[in-house]
Design a protein around this motif. Sequence first.
Motif, short mmCIF file in Angstrom:
data_model
loop_
_atom_site.label_atom_id
_atom_site.label_comp_id
_atom_site.label_asym_id
_atom_site.label_seq_id
_atom_site.Cartn_x
_atom_site.Cartn_y
_atom_site.Cartn_z
N THR A 72 -4.80 11.50 -5.24
CA THR A 72 -3.71 11.34 -6.00
C THR A 72 -3.25 9.60 -5.98
N LYS A 73 -2.37 9.50 -6.89
CA LYS A 73 -2.15 8.23 -7.08
C LYS A 73 -0.70 8.20 -7.22
N THR A 74 -0.04 6.89 -6.36
CA THR A 74 1.36 6.96 -6.37
C THR A 74 1.74 5.75 -7.66
N GLN A 75 3.20 6.17 -8.34
CA GLN A 75 3.56 5.29 -9.28
C GLN A 75 5.01 4.88 -8.92
N THR A 76 5.25 5.17 -7.51
CA THR A 76 6.70 4.75 -6.90
C THR A 76 6.42 3.20 -6.58
N ASP A 77 7.70 2.54 -6.53
CA ASP A 77 7.65 1.07 -6.07
C ASP A 77 8.43 0.98 -4.85
N GLY A 78 8.01 0.30 -3.70
CA GLY A 78 8.58 0.09 -2.68
C GLY A 78 8.27 1.11 -1.67
N TYR A 79 8.96 0.63 -0.55
CA TYR A 79 8.56 1.48 0.81
C TYR A 79 9.08 2.99 0.80
N ASP A 80 10.69 2.96 0.52
CA ASP A 80 11.24 4.18 0.79
C ASP A 80 10.94 5.25 -0.28
N GLU A 81 10.76 4.71 -1.63
CA GLU A 81 10.50 5.48 -2.65
C GLU A 81 8.85 6.12 -2.50
N THR A 82 8.11 5.23 -1.98
CA THR A 82 6.67 5.66 -2.04
C THR A 82 6.61 6.97 -0.79
N THR A 113 4.93 -0.88 -1.14
CA THR A 113 4.34 0.45 -1.55
C THR A 113 3.10 0.71 -0.63
N TYR A 114 2.19 -0.28 -0.45
CA TYR A 114 1.07 -0.36 0.49
C TYR A 114 1.54 0.10 1.59
N ARG A 115 2.26 -0.71 2.36
CA ARG A 115 2.81 -0.33 3.54
C ARG A 115 3.24 1.16 3.78
N ALA A 116 3.80 1.72 2.86
CA ALA A 116 4.32 3.18 2.87
C ALA A 116 3.06 4.01 3.13
N MET A 117 1.98 3.70 2.42
CA MET A 117 0.72 4.32 2.37
C MET A 117 0.18 4.07 3.44
N ALA A 118 -0.07 3.03 4.13
CA ALA A 118 -0.55 2.75 5.27
C ALA A 118 0.10 3.39 6.57
N ASP A 119 1.47 3.71 6.64
CA ASP A 119 1.94 4.23 7.54
C ASP A 119 1.82 5.83 7.42
N LYS A 125 -1.28 11.70 7.09
CA LYS A 125 -0.80 12.59 6.13
C LYS A 125 -2.02 12.32 4.48
N ILE A 126 -2.54 10.98 4.85
CA ILE A 126 -3.35 10.73 4.12
C ILE A 126 -4.91 10.24 4.84
N ARG A 127 -6.06 10.55 4.37
CA ARG A 127 -7.41 10.05 4.95
C ARG A 127 -7.70 8.76 4.46
N ALA A 128 -7.47 8.25 3.63
CA ALA A 128 -7.83 6.94 3.18
C ALA A 128 -6.79 6.38 1.91
N ILE A 129 -6.68 5.13 1.90
CA ILE A 129 -5.84 4.65 0.99
C ILE A 129 -6.58 3.69 0.28
N GLY A 130 -5.95 3.31 -1.22
CA GLY A 130 -6.71 2.53 -2.01
C GLY A 130 -5.88 1.95 -3.03
N LEU A 131 -6.59 1.25 -4.20
CA LEU A 131 -5.90 0.88 -5.48
C LEU A 131 -6.51 1.02 -6.60
#
Length: 273
Positions: A72-82, A113-119, A125-131
Motif C-alpha cells: 500500500t502507499k501513503t499519501q499522508t504528509d509528515g511524521y504524525d499523519e503518516t 513521512t519516510y521517517r515514520a515509515m522507517a519507524d 508493522k511493515i516488512r519493507a519501505i520504498g518510494l
Amino acid sequence: MEQVTLNNGVQMPVMGFGTFQTPPALTEESVERALKIGYRSIDTAQVYENEAGVGAAVKNSGIVRQNLFITTKTQTDGYDETIKGIDESLKKLQMGYIDLMIIHWPMGNSLETYRAMADAYKAGKIRAIGLSNFNPAQIDAILKYSDVKPVIDQIETHLYWQQSKIAPYLAEHEIVHEAWAPFGEEYAKEMIQLPEITELAKKYNVSGAQILLRAMTQQKIVVIPKSNNEAHLKSNLDIFNFKLTDAELEGLKKFDKHRSIKDWPVSMRETNY
C-alpha cells in the motif's frame, strides 16, 4: 512466479495485481478473482480508498498470510499523519503487518513521512519501505536522511518510456525498479500491434501483451497490471514459460520514446534530473 529480492532480503513476486481506479464497492470481488487465478501480490493505496476491499478479499481467500505480498502507499504528509495513516491502513486491511509501504509521490515533507515509515518498519508493522515517482535527486535526499534504504521505486514504465535514464541509478543503489502503467494505458493497442511485437508473439505463441510484460519481468522490473477481465488476468500471469533472447530485448529498446502518458509528476521528467 519469479521473485525479486529486495535490498533487505525480503522476496517480492515480480508480478502483482494492481487496484488503481478500482471502485471500493468492486474491489473485494476483483481481488478475490485475482487471488483465485493465482496472483499473490496485491497493490493498493490509501488514496484509492479500497484498502478495506483488499483486506476483505484476503481474509476470505483462505490463503496463508505469509504466502501473500501486500503493498500500500501513503499519501499522508509528515511524521504524525503518516504514523496515523499506517495504523489506519492496517485496520482497513485487517492485517498485522504490511509487506511493502511506499510514499505515493514526493510531498512537502517527504523526509518526515519516510521517517515514520522507517519507524513502523523497525517496529515490525511493515516488512519493507520504498518510494514511488521519486527521481534520483529526491532519492538521494532520502538516502542521506535515513539509515533505512528504500527497497523500490515505483515509476511509470512501459515500451514507450523504458526509464533508461534512471534505471542505472536504481541498479547502482540496489533499489528495485517497479512499473506502473506497464501497458502504457492509451498506447496499449498501438504497442501491441507493432510489427516487431506481433512477430515475437507469433514466435512464442503468446499475445502481444504477454511480450510487453515478459520484456520487463526478464529485466527484474516488477509489474502490476490491472484487469477485470478473467481471460486477461490469466494471460498476464502466464508469461513465465518462455524467455526473450538478449538480442530481442535489445531490439525493443528502439521503441523508447521517453514519452509519459500523464506527464506527472513533473519532477520525473528526464530533463528535471
